[in-house]
Design a protein around this motif. Structure first.
Motif, PDB file in Angstrom:
ATOM      1  N   ARG A  34       0.831  -1.208   0.000  1.00  0.00           N
ATOM      2  CA  ARG A  34       0.000   0.000   0.000  1.00  0.00           C
ATOM      3  C   ARG A  34       0.862   1.254   0.000  1.00  0.00           C
ATOM      4  N   MET A  35       1.949   1.215   0.724  1.00  0.00           N
ATOM      5  CA  MET A  35       2.842   2.366   0.774  1.00  0.00           C
ATOM      6  C   MET A  35       3.374   2.686  -0.624  1.00  0.00           C
ATOM      7  N   ALA A  36       3.837   1.657  -1.354  1.00  0.00           N
ATOM      8  CA  ALA A  36       4.406   1.877  -2.689  1.00  0.00           C
ATOM      9  C   ALA A  36       3.336   2.357  -3.660  1.00  0.00           C
ATOM     10  N   ARG A  37       2.176   1.718  -3.620  1.00  0.00           N
ATOM     11  CA  ARG A  37       1.080   2.117  -4.512  1.00  0.00           C
ATOM     12  C   ARG A  37       0.608   3.532  -4.177  1.00  0.00           C
ATOM     13  N   GLY A  38       0.501   3.845  -2.895  1.00  0.00           N
ATOM     14  CA  GLY A  38       0.049   5.175  -2.486  1.00  0.00           C
ATOM     15  C   GLY A  38       1.006   6.256  -2.913  1.00  0.00           C
ATOM     16  N   ARG A  39       2.315   5.997  -2.787  1.00  0.00           N
ATOM     17  CA  ARG A  39       3.298   6.981  -3.231  1.00  0.00           C
ATOM     18  C   ARG A  39       3.132   7.257  -4.727  1.00  0.00           C
ATOM     19  N   TYR A  40       2.975   6.200  -5.499  1.00  0.00           N
ATOM     20  CA  TYR A  40       2.826   6.350  -6.949  1.00  0.00           C
ATOM     21  C   TYR A  40       1.570   7.151  -7.286  1.00  0.00           C
ATOM     22  N   LEU A  41       0.467   6.841  -6.625  1.00  0.00           N
ATOM     23  CA  LEU A  41      -0.784   7.543  -6.912  1.00  0.00           C
ATOM     24  C   LEU A  41      -0.704   9.012  -6.501  1.00  0.00           C
ATOM     25  N   VAL A  42      -0.248   9.282  -5.287  1.00  0.00           N
ATOM     26  CA  VAL A  42      -0.214  10.652  -4.776  1.00  0.00           C
ATOM     27  C   VAL A  42       0.772  11.523  -5.545  1.00  0.00           C
TER      28      VAL A  42
END
Length: 327
Positions: free
Chosen positions: A44-52
């Protein structure tokens, strides 16, 4: 008869007063925020960084920008509050990008996970007040359950920055109608099918704001029906005045541009040197510098989807001529 008409007039006036009072003093419809605590996982951390950082470009509105350079590179602490847009830019009041760092007093550090999730996709703050829909929660409604939680997990890692931001103030009567914008989610939002480039491209084109910015709006700021992605929406701000381009597969839009050429438009901005000085009043609000970090597969999926939208003829003059000074 006259008494009857007078009574009806009094009842009508009372109803109007009651309706006005309802709009003035009522909060927008909203459900209670969930009480969940979202698990912080590396995925989730990696995906969230990419999205944000790249797809949603959250920092584009919530960080101060240097509009003297092309694309407005960030010049303040990330997420600590952005520029304000005012009546000078065609807005009904003063709209400011809030502090979304984890500072508990000036940011969202005191918000619960449920309150942040509700604000992101349903458009109300922790007190239940309507957010001005320049915050694209109308588009973020499409965020899947997992992507919304990934965004939250990454936001929780933003360094707390104590920086007060000017309050957003909406002019009357617009502030009354803004209360009608928030909507509860109808239910859990499913994951997009990443194995289908067109469907996944549609998902990305929605949450990244392609449709939001590249569809013309009417005098009530509502999308013009049947003109999705045709471009021509005008944006006024500290960057100047610019109109969004036509993204339909018509010759006046994407035309004969191929997939690799489309992706190449974004790759130019991977180089920080691309943020060259911009001519006064002729910058762009398009978040090239953030979107350049999207993967080839994701940009390619958006391209595949855009090829499926109806072609619309619309030649856009991106920078309208400056108004002539009064004689």
């Amino acid at each position: 008869m006259r008494k009857l008409l007078l009574s009806l007039a009094v009842l009508a006036a009372a109803a109007l007063v009651g309706l006005a009072a309802f709009f003035v003093f009522s909060a927008p419809r909203h459900r209670p925020a969930s009480r969940e605590t979202v698990a912080r996982t590396p995925e989730r951390m990696a995906r969230g960084r990419y999205l944000v950082e790249h797809v949603l470009d959250c920092n584009g509105c919530h960080t101060q920008r240097d509009w003297s350079r092309w694309g407005g590179p960030m010049r303040g602490a990330r997420g600590a509050g952005g520029d304000c847009l005012t009546g000078e830019h065609g807005f009904p009041g003063r709209i400011c990008g809030s502090n979304i760092t984890m500072d508990r007093e000036t940011g969202i550090g005191a918000w619960t996970d449920g309150e942040i999730l509700r604000a992101t996709r349903e458009g109300v703050d922790r007190e239940g007040n309507a957010l001005f829909p320049l915050m694209p929660y109308t588009e973020y409604r499409a965020l899947s359950e997992e992507d919304a939680r990934a965004v939250l997990v990454y936001l929780r890692t933003l360094r707390p920055v104590r920086q007060a931001v000017a309050e957003t103030e909406i002019d009357f009567p617009v502030r009354l109608f803004v209360k009608l914008a928030p909507r509860d989610l109808d239910g859990p939002v499913p994951e997009p099918d990443r194995s289908d480039p067109v469907r996944y491209g549609e998902y990305l084109a929605t949450i990244s704001g392609c449709k939001f910015c590249h569809t013309p709006v009417d005098d009530r700021n509502q999308p013009v029906r049947g003109r999705a992605f045709a471009g021509g929406q005008e944006f006024r701000g500290p960057w100047g005045t610019v109109r969004s381009s036509n993204l339909t597969p018509h010759v006046t839009g994407l035309g004969e541009r191929g997939r690799e050429s489309f992706i190449g438009l974004f790759r130019v901005y991977n180089d920080p040197a691309a943020a060259v000085p911009a001519p006064a009043g002729r910058n762009t609000v398009m978040p090239w510098l953030s979107l350049a970090g999207m993967t080839d597969d994701d940009l390619g999926a958006i391209y595949e989807y855009l090829l499926t939208v109806p072609p619309i003829e619309n030649t856009v003059e991106r920078f309208p001529p400056a108004p002539k000074p009064a004689a």
